[in-house]
Design a protein around this motif. Structure first.
Motif, PDB file in Angstrom:
ATOM      1  N   TYR A 171      74.946  19.554  66.965  1.00 46.86           N
ATOM      2  CA  TYR A 171      73.658  19.073  66.471  1.00 46.86           C
ATOM      3  C   TYR A 171      73.182  19.958  65.326  1.00 46.86           C
ATOM      4  O   TYR A 171      73.394  21.167  65.344  1.00 46.86           O
ATOM      5  CB  TYR A 171      72.653  19.085  67.637  1.00 46.86           C
ATOM      6  N   GLU A 172      72.557  19.367  64.338  1.00 46.74           N
ATOM      7  CA  GLU A 172      72.033  20.060  63.161  1.00 46.74           C
ATOM      8  C   GLU A 172      73.140  20.635  62.281  1.00 46.74           C
ATOM      9  O   GLU A 172      72.930  21.593  61.533  1.00 46.74           O
ATOM     10  CB  GLU A 172      71.018  21.147  63.540  1.00 46.74           C
ATOM     11  N   SER A 207      72.740  22.155  58.541  1.00 44.22           N
ATOM     12  CA  SER A 207      71.327  22.468  58.280  1.00 44.22           C
ATOM     13  C   SER A 207      71.141  23.804  57.560  1.00 44.22           C
ATOM     14  O   SER A 207      70.100  24.038  56.955  1.00 44.22           O
ATOM     15  CB  SER A 207      70.527  22.466  59.588  1.00 44.22           C
ATOM     16  N   PRO A 247      72.498  22.800  68.947  1.00 44.18           N
ATOM     17  CA  PRO A 247      72.869  23.510  67.719  1.00 44.18           C
ATOM     18  C   PRO A 247      74.069  24.426  67.989  1.00 44.18           C
ATOM     19  O   PRO A 247      74.414  24.687  69.144  1.00 44.18           O
ATOM     20  CB  PRO A 247      71.615  24.320  67.372  1.00 44.18           C
ATOM     21  N   TYR A 248      74.657  24.948  66.919  1.00 48.06           N
ATOM     22  CA  TYR A 248      75.840  25.796  67.077  1.00 48.06           C
ATOM     23  C   TYR A 248      75.555  26.963  68.010  1.00 48.06           C
ATOM     24  O   TYR A 248      74.564  27.673  67.862  1.00 48.06           O
ATOM     25  CB  TYR A 248      76.322  26.339  65.726  1.00 48.06           C
TER      26      TYR A 248
END
Length: 178
Positions: A82-83, A86, A113-114
Protein backbone atom coordinates in the motif's frame (compact mmCIF):
# COMPACT_ATOMS: atom_id res chain seq x y z
CA UNK A 1 -5.54 -17.20 -22.90
CA UNK A 2 -3.01 -16.49 -20.20
CA UNK A 3 -1.89 -13.82 -17.82
CA UNK A 4 1.48 -12.29 -18.66
CA UNK A 5 3.82 -10.71 -16.12
CA UNK A 6 6.09 -8.00 -17.51
CA UNK A 7 9.10 -6.73 -15.63
CA UNK A 8 12.70 -5.75 -16.15
CA UNK A 9 15.31 -3.22 -15.32
CA UNK A 10 14.48 -0.10 -13.35
CA UNK A 11 15.22 3.12 -15.20
CA UNK A 12 18.25 3.94 -13.01
CA UNK A 13 19.75 0.50 -13.74
CA UNK A 14 19.76 1.43 -17.42
CA UNK A 15 21.06 4.95 -16.83
CA UNK A 16 17.76 6.44 -17.99
CA UNK A 17 16.95 9.66 -16.16
CA UNK A 18 14.96 11.62 -18.76
CA UNK A 19 11.71 10.82 -20.56
CA UNK A 20 13.27 11.54 -23.97
CA UNK A 21 16.15 9.06 -23.57
CA UNK A 22 16.42 7.10 -26.86
CA UNK A 23 16.79 3.84 -24.90
CA UNK A 24 13.11 4.09 -23.92
CA UNK A 25 11.96 4.05 -27.55
CA UNK A 26 14.04 0.94 -28.25
CA UNK A 27 12.72 -0.89 -25.19
CA UNK A 28 9.13 0.11 -25.96
CA UNK A 29 9.46 -1.12 -29.55
CA UNK A 30 10.75 -4.51 -28.38
CA UNK A 31 7.98 -4.76 -25.78
CA UNK A 32 5.37 -3.80 -28.37
CA UNK A 33 6.59 -6.46 -30.81
CA UNK A 34 6.56 -9.21 -28.18
CA UNK A 35 3.19 -8.26 -26.69
CA UNK A 36 1.61 -7.88 -30.14
CA UNK A 37 2.78 -11.33 -31.16
CA UNK A 38 1.36 -12.88 -27.96
CA UNK A 39 -1.96 -11.06 -28.36
CA UNK A 40 -2.29 -11.94 -32.05
CA UNK A 41 -1.63 -15.60 -31.20
CA UNK A 42 -4.39 -15.42 -28.57
CA UNK A 43 -1.88 -16.26 -25.84
CA UNK A 44 -2.50 -13.27 -23.58
CA UNK A 45 -5.54 -11.53 -22.17
CA UNK A 46 -4.28 -9.85 -18.98
CA UNK A 47 -0.91 -8.17 -18.51
CA UNK A 48 0.32 -7.79 -14.94
CA UNK A 49 2.88 -5.22 -13.86
CA UNK A 50 4.10 -4.08 -10.46
CA UNK A 51 4.44 -0.37 -11.20
CA UNK A 52 8.20 -0.03 -10.84
CA UNK A 53 9.90 2.78 -12.75
CA UNK A 54 11.53 1.65 -15.94
CA UNK A 55 10.40 -1.39 -17.91
CA UNK A 56 7.19 -1.97 -15.96
CA UNK A 57 5.92 1.57 -16.49
CA UNK A 58 7.06 1.61 -20.12
CA UNK A 59 5.19 -1.66 -20.64
CA UNK A 60 2.03 -0.04 -19.24
CA UNK A 61 2.42 2.80 -21.74
CA UNK A 62 2.93 0.29 -24.58
CA UNK A 63 -0.21 -1.62 -23.56
CA UNK A 64 -2.20 1.62 -23.48
CA UNK A 65 -1.15 2.22 -27.10
CA UNK A 66 -1.82 -1.38 -28.15
CA UNK A 67 -5.33 -1.26 -26.69
CA UNK A 68 -6.28 1.01 -29.59
CA UNK A 69 -5.77 -1.93 -31.99
CA UNK A 70 -6.40 -4.73 -29.49
CA UNK A 71 -9.18 -3.57 -27.15
CA UNK A 72 -9.49 -7.09 -25.72
CA UNK A 73 -6.23 -6.82 -23.79
CA UNK A 74 -6.28 -5.59 -20.23
CA UNK A 75 -3.58 -4.63 -17.80
CA UNK A 76 -3.44 -4.53 -14.08
CA UNK A 77 -1.05 -2.82 -11.75
CA UNK A 78 -0.45 -4.94 -8.68
CA UNK A 79 1.74 -3.04 -6.24
CA UNK A 80 3.85 -4.88 -3.66
CA UNK A 81 2.46 -2.77 -0.80
CA UNK A 82 0.00 0.00 0.00
CA UNK A 83 1.16 3.54 -0.81
CA UNK A 84 3.78 2.22 -3.26
CA UNK A 85 5.65 5.15 -4.82
CA UNK A 86 4.47 7.68 -2.25
CA UNK A 87 8.07 8.61 -1.43
CA UNK A 88 8.97 9.27 -5.10
CA UNK A 89 9.46 12.75 -6.47
CA UNK A 90 6.41 14.58 -7.79
CA UNK A 91 7.07 13.86 -11.49
CA UNK A 92 7.43 10.12 -10.87
CA UNK A 93 4.34 10.06 -8.65
CA UNK A 94 2.36 11.79 -11.40
CA UNK A 95 3.52 9.26 -13.99
CA UNK A 96 2.58 6.40 -11.68
CA UNK A 97 -0.84 7.97 -11.08
CA UNK A 98 -1.49 8.14 -14.84
CA UNK A 99 -0.57 4.47 -15.23
CA UNK A 100 -2.88 3.54 -12.36
CA UNK A 101 -5.76 5.54 -13.82
CA UNK A 102 -5.42 3.88 -17.24
CA UNK A 103 -5.22 0.37 -15.78
CA UNK A 104 -8.17 -1.99 -15.95
CA UNK A 105 -7.48 -3.11 -12.38
CA UNK A 106 -5.23 -1.96 -9.54
CA UNK A 107 -4.52 -3.38 -6.12
CA UNK A 108 -1.60 -4.25 -3.87
CA UNK A 109 -0.59 -7.63 -2.51
CA UNK A 110 -0.01 -6.12 0.92
CA UNK A 111 -2.57 -3.62 2.16
CA UNK A 112 -0.06 -2.12 4.57
CA UNK A 113 2.67 0.43 3.81
CA UNK A 114 6.18 -0.96 3.35
CA UNK A 115 7.32 -2.84 6.44
CA UNK A 116 9.89 -5.41 5.30
CA UNK A 117 11.36 -7.29 2.32
CA UNK A 118 8.88 -10.16 2.83
CA UNK A 119 6.26 -7.96 1.17
CA UNK A 120 8.37 -7.86 -1.99
CA UNK A 121 8.85 -11.62 -1.96
CA UNK A 122 5.12 -12.17 -1.40
CA UNK A 123 4.37 -9.81 -4.28
CA UNK A 124 6.70 -11.73 -6.57
CA UNK A 125 5.06 -15.01 -5.58
CA UNK A 126 1.59 -13.56 -6.14
CA UNK A 127 2.50 -12.48 -9.68
CA UNK A 128 3.92 -15.91 -10.50
CA UNK A 129 0.92 -17.71 -8.97
CA UNK A 130 -1.46 -15.63 -11.08
CA UNK A 131 0.31 -15.85 -14.44
CA UNK A 132 1.33 -18.46 -16.96
CA UNK A 133 4.18 -16.63 -18.63
CA UNK A 134 6.57 -13.73 -18.16
CA UNK A 135 8.25 -11.22 -20.43
CA UNK A 136 11.39 -9.74 -18.95
CA UNK A 137 13.68 -7.07 -20.30
CA UNK A 138 16.63 -8.68 -18.63
CA UNK A 139 20.02 -10.10 -19.49
CA UNK A 140 21.36 -12.64 -16.96
CA UNK A 141 24.89 -11.44 -17.77
CA UNK A 142 23.99 -7.96 -16.44
CA UNK A 143 22.21 -8.48 -13.15
CA UNK A 144 19.82 -6.00 -11.65
CA UNK A 145 16.87 -6.18 -9.30
CA UNK A 146 15.02 -8.31 -11.87
CA UNK A 147 17.47 -11.09 -10.99
CA UNK A 148 15.24 -12.11 -8.08
CA UNK A 149 12.15 -12.50 -10.27
CA UNK A 150 14.16 -14.32 -12.92
CA UNK A 151 15.50 -16.77 -10.34
CA UNK A 152 11.98 -17.30 -8.93
CA UNK A 153 10.75 -18.05 -12.45
CA UNK A 154 13.56 -20.57 -12.93
CA UNK A 155 12.56 -22.31 -9.68
CA UNK A 156 8.93 -22.38 -10.84
CA UNK A 157 10.00 -23.84 -14.20
CA UNK A 158 11.62 -26.79 -12.36
CA UNK A 159 8.17 -27.76 -11.00
CA UNK A 160 5.70 -26.71 -13.68
CA UNK A 161 5.29 -25.35 -17.19
CA UNK A 162 5.92 -21.62 -17.11
CA UNK A 163 7.21 -19.73 -20.11
CA UNK A 164 9.70 -16.91 -19.73
CA UNK A 165 10.56 -14.70 -22.68
CA UNK A 166 13.65 -12.54 -22.39
CA UNK A 167 14.52 -9.36 -24.20
CA UNK A 168 18.26 -9.16 -23.65
CA UNK A 169 20.84 -6.49 -24.49
CA UNK A 170 21.71 -8.14 -27.83
CA UNK A 171 18.08 -7.91 -28.91
CA UNK A 172 17.88 -4.30 -27.79
CA UNK A 173 21.10 -3.35 -29.57
CA UNK A 174 19.97 -5.08 -32.79
CA UNK A 175 16.62 -3.29 -32.83
CA UNK A 176 16.03 -1.21 -35.93
CA UNK A 177 13.41 1.41 -36.67
CA UNK A 178 11.66 1.45 -40.02
Amino acid sequence: MANLVISGYRSFELGVFKEDDPKIAVIKKCLSQEITQLVENNQVEWILIGGQSGVEQWAAEVVQELKKDYPQIKYSVIFPFYEFGSNWNEANQLKLQKIKQAADYTDSTSHKPYENPAQLKNHQQFLLDHSELALLVYDPEFEGKTKYLYEAIQRKQEKTTYECLLIDFDQLQNQTFE
